[in-house]
Design a protein around this motif. Structure first.
Motif: not given
Length: 321
Positions: A257-277
């Protein structure tokens, strides 16, 4: 397959404004989210202690420049936006503080190259002279910071001039795998049960190609909203599938991914879900999390060639300020 156990690789294209400076109409939301996304990703990776390969545009590490780059063999107009529309946007052109945060992280991230100014190596106008200049400038700036790089990520995955990479000591690059994003990726994995794993290999130039498995932000817009309303985030589901597959197969699952793909907290939640898993699966299986340099080292060692890790000279850190 070379790996004795499955592995997961996460790579990031860290570019700020340089990822868009040549576009007629850069996407405002992503341009303005580069710094936010960079910090958010660093914090998430630290929270779950997950190392990643960060490919950094070399210009971000400069303290200043005139925007002209008269000695650079770039095509006419390549730096126009830097010395024009973005002349007063140092936040898009420079990122020394962000790079310093990356290098000082408690997580053992890999520092890699994303060229000096985001030149597309596969384009006809990118001749050998330009490719050499981009690589040598990136290496020289990294050396000033006490860094070096083993891995290289091509801007927009536009592969070219691999011979130049090999001649300048690069060990690995991220190869592009077609049909590994968006609706097609969801269909192939969920419906056709196609594997998300890849097999890194040594190419004809002696470089280790670590192919991409999945772009984590390839399913966006209305399609993402509809999918989330009736099911779940499809990219989280795909990432889980790839991680699970890597726990039971001798393969590599390479997310990017690009860091700039995280434009909102919604995107943060996606990455949190993936990394926690990923963190949970790493804890309850033999799954290994690797950087691209780790993969290259592993494959080279399997061929009887020792690899040296990317190192940061602690004595050089004083110069970062």
């Amino acid at each position: 397959m070379v790996a004795a156990v499955g592995s997961v690789v996460l790579s990031l294209d860290a570019e700020l404004g340089w990822g868009f400076h040549d576009l007629p109409e850069p996407p405002t939301d992503r341009v303005e989210s580069g710094r936010r996304g960079w910090t958010a990703m660093l914090e998430l990776l630290e929270e779950f202690d997950i190392p990643a390969t960060w490919a950094v545009v070399g210009h971000l590490m400069l303290e200043s420049c005139d925007g002209v780059h008269a000695d650079h063999p770039a095509p006419d107009g390549w730096f126009d936006r830097e010395r024009g529309e973005w002349q007063d946007r140092e936040d898009l052109r420079f990122g020394r503080g962000l790079v310093r945060d990356l290098l000082e992280s408690d997580v053992d991230h890999e520092f890699a190259s994303h060229t000096f100014s985001h030149v597309l190596f596969g384009r006809p106008e990118t001749d050998r002279e330009l490719a050499v200049a981009e690589l040598e400038r990136s290496a020289a700036i990294a050396e000033e910071w006490g860094c070096s790089f083993e891995s290289f990520i091509y801007p927009r995955n536009d592969v070219g001039h691999r011979d130049v990479l090999a001649e300048h000591g690069v060990s690995a690059y991220r190869g592009w795998t077609p049909n590994r994003e968006g609706v097609r990726a969801v269909f192939d994995s969920m419906v056709r049960d196609r594997s998300l794993l890849v097999e890194p290999f040594v190419d004809e130039y002696g470089l280790v190609n670590v192919p991409a498995s999945l772009f984590l932000f390839g399913f966006e817009g209305p399609a993402r909203s509809v999918a989330e309303s009736i099911w779940e985030d499809p990219m989280v589901a795909l990432a889980r599938c790839g991680i699970d597959e890597a726990t039971t197969s001798d393969g590599t699952f390479h997310m990017w991914l690009h860091p700039n793909n995280l434009t909102t907290e919604r995107d943060d939640r996606r990455m949190r879900a993936i990394l926690s898993y990923l963190d949970r699966r790493r804890s309850d299986s033999d799954l290994v999390v690797e950087t691209m340099a780790d993969v290259a080292r592993r494959i080279r060692c399997s061929r009887g060639v020792d690899g040296e890790p990317t190192r940061i000279d602690a004595q050089a850190k004083a110069s970062w300020n």
